[in-house]
Design an enzyme around this catalytic site. Sequence first.
Site, PDB file in Angstrom:
ATOM      1  N   SER A 157       0.827  -1.230  -0.387  1.00 39.83           N
ATOM      2  CA  SER A 157       0.147  -0.455   0.162  1.00 39.83           C
ATOM      3  C   SER A 157       0.812   1.295   0.165  1.00 39.83           C
ATOM      4  O   SER A 157       1.463   1.591  -1.296  1.00 39.83           O
ATOM      5  CB  SER A 157      -1.488   0.618   1.495  1.00 39.83           C
ATOM      6  OG  SER A 157      -1.331   0.506   1.488  1.00 39.83           O
ATOM      7  N   ARG A 227     -11.278   5.890  10.970  1.00 33.83           N
ATOM      8  CA  ARG A 227     -11.244   4.633  11.268  1.00 33.83           C
ATOM      9  C   ARG A 227     -12.367   4.011  10.083  1.00 33.83           C
ATOM     10  O   ARG A 227     -11.390   2.419   9.516  1.00 33.83           O
ATOM     11  CB  ARG A 227     -10.471   4.018  12.260  1.00 33.83           C
ATOM     12  CG  ARG A 227      -9.571   3.316  12.680  1.00 33.83           C
ATOM     13  CD  ARG A 227      -8.613   2.684  11.018  1.00 33.83           C
ATOM     14  NE  ARG A 227      -7.891   2.027  10.977  1.00 33.83           N
ATOM     15  CZ  ARG A 227      -6.742   1.186  10.467  1.00 33.83           C
ATOM     16  NH1 ARG A 227      -6.429   1.919   9.836  1.00 33.83           N
ATOM     17  NH2 ARG A 227      -6.664  -0.158  10.739  1.00 33.83           N
ATOM     18  N   ASP A 322      -8.868  -7.065  -4.075  1.00 32.79           N
ATOM     19  CA  ASP A 322      -8.328  -5.487  -3.822  1.00 32.79           C
ATOM     20  C   ASP A 322      -9.467  -4.459  -4.470  1.00 32.79           C
ATOM     21  O   ASP A 322      -8.873  -4.564  -5.684  1.00 32.79           O
ATOM     22  CB  ASP A 322      -7.043  -5.629  -3.290  1.00 32.79           C
ATOM     23  CG  ASP A 322      -6.612  -3.670  -2.582  1.00 32.79           C
ATOM     24  OD1 ASP A 322      -6.859  -2.978  -3.147  1.00 32.79           O
ATOM     25  OD2 ASP A 322      -4.909  -3.523  -3.230  1.00 32.79           O
ATOM     26  N   HIS A 355      -8.389  -4.840   0.099  1.00 35.84           N
ATOM     27  CA  HIS A 355      -6.595  -4.035   0.544  1.00 35.84           C
ATOM     28  C   HIS A 355      -6.015  -4.956   1.055  1.00 35.84           C
ATOM     29  O   HIS A 355      -4.779  -5.438   1.613  1.00 35.84           O
ATOM     30  CB  HIS A 355      -7.585  -3.145   0.801  1.00 35.84           C
ATOM     31  CG  HIS A 355      -5.692  -2.335   0.198  1.00 35.84           C
ATOM     32  ND1 HIS A 355      -4.995  -2.040  -0.668  1.00 35.84           N
ATOM     33  CD2 HIS A 355      -4.863  -1.696   1.179  1.00 35.84           C
ATOM     34  CE1 HIS A 355      -3.564  -1.530  -0.585  1.00 35.84           C
ATOM     35  NE2 HIS A 355      -4.390  -0.610   0.517  1.00 35.84           N
ATOM     36  N   ASP A 356      -6.364  -5.498   2.544  1.00 32.41           N
ATOM     37  CA  ASP A 356      -5.631  -6.137   3.631  1.00 32.41           C
ATOM     38  C   ASP A 356      -4.898  -6.802   3.123  1.00 32.41           C
ATOM     39  O   ASP A 356      -4.321  -7.423   4.181  1.00 32.41           O
ATOM     40  CB  ASP A 356      -6.589  -5.555   5.117  1.00 32.41           C
ATOM     41  CG  ASP A 356      -6.341  -4.502   5.832  1.00 32.41           C
ATOM     42  OD1 ASP A 356      -5.490  -3.653   5.545  1.00 32.41           O
ATOM     43  OD2 ASP A 356      -7.171  -4.486   6.457  1.00 32.41           O
TER      44      ASP A 356
END
Length: 382
Positions: A157, A227, A322, A355-356
């Site tokens: 990222s 968040r 992602d 994405h993680d």
Amino acid sequence: MPESIPHDSVGLVTPKSHVFNEPLSLDCGSVLDSYQLVFETYGTLNQARSNAILICHALSGDHHVAGFNSMDDRKPGWWDNCVGPGKPIDTDHFFVVCPNNLAGCNGSTGPMSINPKTGKPYGPDFPIVTVHDWVESQARLADLLEIECWAGIVGGSLGAMQALQWAIDFPDRIRHAIIIAAAPKLSTQNIAFNELARQAIMSDQDFHEGRYYEYGVKPKRGLMLARMLGHITYLSDDVLDAKFGRELRDGKISFGFDVEFQVESYLRHQGSSFVDRFDANTYLLITKTLDYFDPAAKFGNNLAVAVSGSKANFLVISFKSDWRFAPPRSREIVRALLDADKNVIYTEIASQQGHDSFLMAIPQYHDVLRTYLRRVAHELNP
């Protein structure tokens, strides 16, 4: 708290720090007369000082990549599944370095640090830094450690953006760039997500124009919302559905606005726990760093020209689920590298975690990393 240290852990580690007194000129025009970087290292630097791997952290990461800082730690470092003896980034072969970036909130100089000109925390007066600025500061850390050339620079990222910038800015100081879950610049949609997050923080009644330290408060609600928004974008729809579906926490609808669905409870937990460990001003600054990243801008918006001077070999990895930095964004980087006649290997990993995924111990993903880095280690000891 771990009952014992796992055999494949780097074990107990102690962060190091160094104050750099050589002024650092930033892209925004400001100058930091001095600054501190906190970093951790694992493994042993060989006699030729040629086996060093730099890990660049993403938005909410820090210098604590692997192992435990004490036996009271509830969790190991943020990429412990990937860094350690026998792991893909094998500390039996490599000397691993990870700094907390400038503007961070875990020891490196940032908004929470004391501004020597005022005697108060910098707060909103801390200058906005860019990926290029981070790379400059990391190069000075390399000088401090007497590492002339990194065997590899690895990041996912925002960390991947630093690895790419290194390959452009210091072509003689990086042999391999490993770019994971990245994009050559943010999409309009991604900038929009970041702006929503910033507005959530800045509209909190406890924000006080960024000087909340002086009031003894935190813009907790705004940072929590930021968040929660970000966390949704880091996961895929499939993984959220698989984990929570439409499951109700108490088994029935209460016809109110308190937590009813399990996913609501999960997001609130993620948001509230983040508030305890992160600083709102740092979040504002680093989302701007993301927005500004565009290494091709200085090269006529041509990424192939931007990377043309690089001497590194590249491994680019993306994840099919992602949607924040989707595989086509990674293929833009690969296309530019190929157009510039660079050595590049590209792979797309099947995963459900969005994405993680770059933080997860996905077997195919780790196999690719392990195989590539074994080849790098073999180059050092043929």
